[in-house]
Motif scaffolding. Structure first.
Motif: not given
Length: 99
Positions: A78-82
């Motif tokens: 999720t952090a990487l998608r952000a």
């Protein structure tokens, strides 16, 4: 069991707001998986030899496997998608040496 480390050098940052969103989400994912932030350049950085003036982050985990699991976790994904394309990074997971 040897510790595991994330060693990340930011080659470029093109979207500060994406980096900030990533940082907030990544911190939660790292803490939830027992990681400890050891270093994050926000100011002083001295480089030598072929070193570059790049933002650098080092995170410690109890084991190499824990570092791998955290990277593969949904919370970190999720952090990487952000982050998206907001930064170009050299990201490595390395195993610590026997003490």
């Amino acid at each position: 069991m040897n510790k595991g480390y994330w060693v990340v050098a930011y080659r470029s940052i093109s979207d500060e707001s994406a980096l900030k969103a990533y940082g907030e989400l990544a911190a939660v994912a790292i803490a939830a998986n027992g990681g400890t932030l050891l270093a994050r350049t926000t100011g002083r950085l001295e480089v030598h030899e072929a070193g570059l003036q790049q933002r650098t982050v080092v995170v410690e985990f109890a084991s190499f496997e824990q570092a791998q699991r955290t990277y593969a976790s949904e919370a970190y994904r999720t952090a990487l998608r952000a982050l998206g394309t907001g930064a170009e990074r050299d990201f490595r997971i390395v195993e610590g040496v026997d003490q």
